[in-house]
Motif scaffolding. Structure first.
Motif, PDB file in Angstrom:
ATOM      1  N   LYS A  30       0.812  -1.223   0.000  1.00 23.23           N
ATOM      2  CA  LYS A  30       0.000   0.000   0.000  1.00 23.23           C
ATOM      3  C   LYS A  30       0.844   1.270   0.000  1.00 23.23           C
ATOM      4  O   LYS A  30       0.327   2.378  -0.094  1.00 23.23           O
ATOM      5  CB  LYS A  30      -0.917   0.006   1.227  1.00 23.23           C
ATOM      6  N   ILE A  31       2.163   1.099   0.169  1.00 25.22           N
ATOM      7  CA  ILE A  31       3.038   2.286   0.174  1.00 25.22           C
ATOM      8  C   ILE A  31       4.188   2.057  -0.796  1.00 25.22           C
ATOM      9  O   ILE A  31       4.747   0.957  -0.841  1.00 25.22           O
ATOM     10  CB  ILE A  31       3.638   2.569   1.585  1.00 25.22           C
ATOM     11  N   GLN A  32       4.515   3.088  -1.577  1.00 22.33           N
ATOM     12  CA  GLN A  32       5.727   3.037  -2.407  1.00 22.33           C
ATOM     13  C   GLN A  32       6.706   4.080  -1.880  1.00 22.33           C
ATOM     14  O   GLN A  32       6.326   5.227  -1.630  1.00 22.33           O
ATOM     15  CB  GLN A  32       5.418   3.369  -3.869  1.00 22.33           C
ATOM     16  N   VAL A  48       1.177   6.914  -0.637  1.00 26.70           N
ATOM     17  CA  VAL A  48       0.243   6.007   0.040  1.00 26.70           C
ATOM     18  C   VAL A  48      -0.928   5.773  -0.917  1.00 26.70           C
ATOM     19  O   VAL A  48      -1.528   6.734  -1.413  1.00 26.70           O
ATOM     20  CB  VAL A  48      -0.249   6.627   1.371  1.00 26.70           C
ATOM     21  N   LYS A  49      -1.213   4.488  -1.184  1.00 22.27           N
ATOM     22  CA  LYS A  49      -2.118   4.139  -2.279  1.00 22.27           C
ATOM     23  C   LYS A  49      -3.465   4.858  -2.223  1.00 22.27           C
ATOM     24  O   LYS A  49      -3.889   5.458  -3.194  1.00 22.27           O
ATOM     25  CB  LYS A  49      -2.344   2.622  -2.314  1.00 22.27           C
ATOM     26  N   ALA A  60       4.086   5.737 -10.824  1.00 24.22           N
ATOM     27  CA  ALA A  60       5.221   5.455  -9.928  1.00 24.22           C
ATOM     28  C   ALA A  60       5.602   3.977 -10.006  1.00 24.22           C
ATOM     29  O   ALA A  60       6.784   3.629  -9.958  1.00 24.22           O
ATOM     30  CB  ALA A  60       4.874   5.849  -8.498  1.00 24.22           C
ATOM     31  N   LYS A  61       4.597   3.123 -10.148  1.00 25.25           N
ATOM     32  CA  LYS A  61       4.865   1.679 -10.195  1.00 25.25           C
ATOM     33  C   LYS A  61       5.718   1.267 -11.393  1.00 25.25           C
ATOM     34  O   LYS A  61       6.497   0.331 -11.333  1.00 25.25           O
ATOM     35  CB  LYS A  61       3.539   0.897 -10.238  1.00 25.25           C
ATOM     36  N   ASP A  88       5.955  13.918   0.595  1.00 18.21           N
ATOM     37  CA  ASP A  88       4.690  13.207   0.391  1.00 18.21           C
ATOM     38  C   ASP A  88       4.248  13.491  -1.039  1.00 18.21           C
ATOM     39  O   ASP A  88       3.775  14.591  -1.354  1.00 18.21           O
ATOM     40  CB  ASP A  88       3.644  13.687   1.416  1.00 18.21           C
ATOM     41  N   VAL A  89       4.421  12.487  -1.898  1.00 20.04           N
ATOM     42  CA  VAL A  89       4.295  12.691  -3.342  1.00 20.04           C
ATOM     43  C   VAL A  89       2.836  12.896  -3.743  1.00 20.04           C
ATOM     44  O   VAL A  89       1.943  12.174  -3.300  1.00 20.04           O
ATOM     45  CB  VAL A  89       4.895  11.478  -4.088  1.00 20.04           C
TER      46      VAL A  89
END
Ligand code: 4AD
Length: 430
Positions: A30-32, A48-49, A60-61, A88-89
């Motif tokens: 759930k977090i990258q 944060v998803k 981002a993935k 915090d993106v």
């Protein structure tokens, strides 16, 4: 507005935009976590998803190592973060999705890394070294300018040798033979007679056939030359300069030294004055320490320098070498002409010689004799002899090898990491 990572602390609580590259990525469902670098520093971006737009999450993935990107996010102070801040993106824009990056987070062989030097310099360690190299140059220039030295640029293409003929780099100069400079010294002596205290800073070349941890084919030297300065005065100028360099790096490069894991206590001891021992005393020390077959008149090799340095906690000058092992221009000690008024400065902790310097011959007749002994063609050095005919004065100077100094201050095993693109035996690429 684009904000550089090194200025991020000025933007806590604000939404900013960064241009950079993806250094690394971690994800826990759930977090990258995006490790971002922009050349000025590193910062972690957090997504944060269920708090970002789905397309931001998906963009981002896709990111691969070293993809270039713009990232928007809100700056948050965070004590646990290595840089003290996190982002915090809120948005990600890919500039270019990088192909599979050759340098992975595993051990690579030296040859592989050297073949990829153009990419390797992006890594935190290499970046830290290049930053410290730049700060060392700055410290040297600040100090010398402040001490009344004038920067003078000697030529790169030269008609004759300064440091012996065995490692000259030959090239053609139209129909004439020419050599890449081994040292700007002879020209700096001319400049000192015009400007009193001068220094040069530039590349020098030696076709060294030896493959060692301390030799480059192309290396950078700082060469100060001073009119009306004798042997002792020369050493004082050197120790002040080296102490200043170390002090400057300790004051301006804490983060980089930490990245390198450098033992700071060793550097903190580097304060002037530095100890001085004569060549004779160094030979006695070697005899006591197990190098019993070392003969008076031999030159010191790396193991000898390391052994000598072990007795001191700061750089040590070895003075008064035998005349026959040293360069033609060095002034013999008037009380003992079989040795010269010279010194090599040996760095602590086994990093070897970083400076070579001497008082120069100022007597035209003696200099002419030295040309004979060293079988140097008089005609090529006529201009150099002129300096002793038209108002000769006592003068001294030295050459500080930049890469060896960087290796010592950064605590590096090998000089190949101290210069952006090293030129070594069998290495001209990239
Ligand atoms: O002792 P060297 O040969 O002295 C000179 O060239 C004098 N003309 C300098 C002068 O008095 N103006 O070289 C000076 C320093 C060495 O102490 C070492 O730090 C560095 O230059 N050096 C090298 N560094 C890397 N690779 C090499 N092949 C080097 N050769 C010398």
């Amino acid at each position: 507005m684009l904000v550089r990572i090194d200025r991020i602390s000025e933007h806590v609580g604000q939404e900013i935009k960064i241009g950079g590259w993806l250094y690394n990525k971690r994800s826990s469902g759930k977090i990258q976590f995006l490790q971002l670098r922009d050349g000025t520093g590193f910062v972690q971006g957090v997504l944060v998803k269920n708090q970002v737009e789905p397309e931001v999450w998906e963009t981002a993935k896709q990111l691969t190592q070293e993809s270039s990107l713009y990232v928007w996010g809100v700056v948050r102070a965070d004590e646990r973060a290595p840089s003290g801040y996190e982002l915090d993106v809120t948005k990600v824009e890919i500039i270019q999705l990088a192909e599979e990056y050759p340098i992975q987070k595993k051990e690579h062989g030296v040859d592989f890394l050297m073949d990829h030097r153009h990419l390797w310099i992006r890594s935190p360690r290499q970046r830290a070294i290049l930053k410290i190299r730049a700060e060392i140059i700055r410290a040297i220039q600040d100090h010398l300018n402040q001490q009344g030295f004038t920067l003078v640029d000697p030529p790169i293409l030269t008609p004759s040798a300064c440091e012996g003929t065995t490692n000259l780099f030959h090239t053609k100069y139209f129909d004439e033979d020419a050599y890449l400079t081994q040292s700007g010294q002879l020209y700096m002596e001319a400049a000192a007679m015009a400007l009193n205290r001068v220094y040069s800073f530039g590349p020098t070349f030696r076709a060294e056939k030896s493959k060692t941890r301390r030799h480059l084919i192309e290396f950078w030297m700082i060469e100060p030359e001073m009119a009306f300065v004798d042997h002792e005065g020369n050493l004082e100028i050197q120790e002040q300069l080296v102490a200043h360099i170390v002090d400057h790096v300790l004051n301006h490069c804490q983060a980089e030294l930490k990245t390198l894991g450098r033992d700071l206590s060793a550097l903190e001891k580097v304060k002037a004055p530095f100890p001085r021992i004569t060549y004779d005393e160094a030979v006695e020390l070697l005899h006591r320490e197990g190098f019993s077959d070392f003969q008076w008149g031999d030159d010191f090799g790396a193991p000898h320098e390391t052994k000598i340095a072990e007795s001191f906690d700061r750089p040590v000058f070895i003075t008064h070498y035998p005349t026959e092992v040293k360069a033609f221009y060095m002034k013999p000690d008037p009380n003992r002409p079989e040795v010269v008024l010279c010194a090599d400065l040996i760095a602590p902790e086994g990093y070897g010689e970083i400076i070579g310097g001497s008082q120069r011959i100022d007597d035209p007749e003696l200099l002419a004799e030295r040309f004979e002994v060293h079988r140097l063609p008089k005609e090529a050095y006529a201009w150099y002899l002129d300096l002793r005919k038209y108002g000769s004065v006592p003068h001294s100077g030295f050459g500080l090898g930049l890469e060896r100094t960087v290796a010592w201050i950064c605590g590096l095993e090998h000089v190949r990491e101290t210069i952006p693109f090293p030129r070594m035996l069998n290495r001209l690429y990239p």
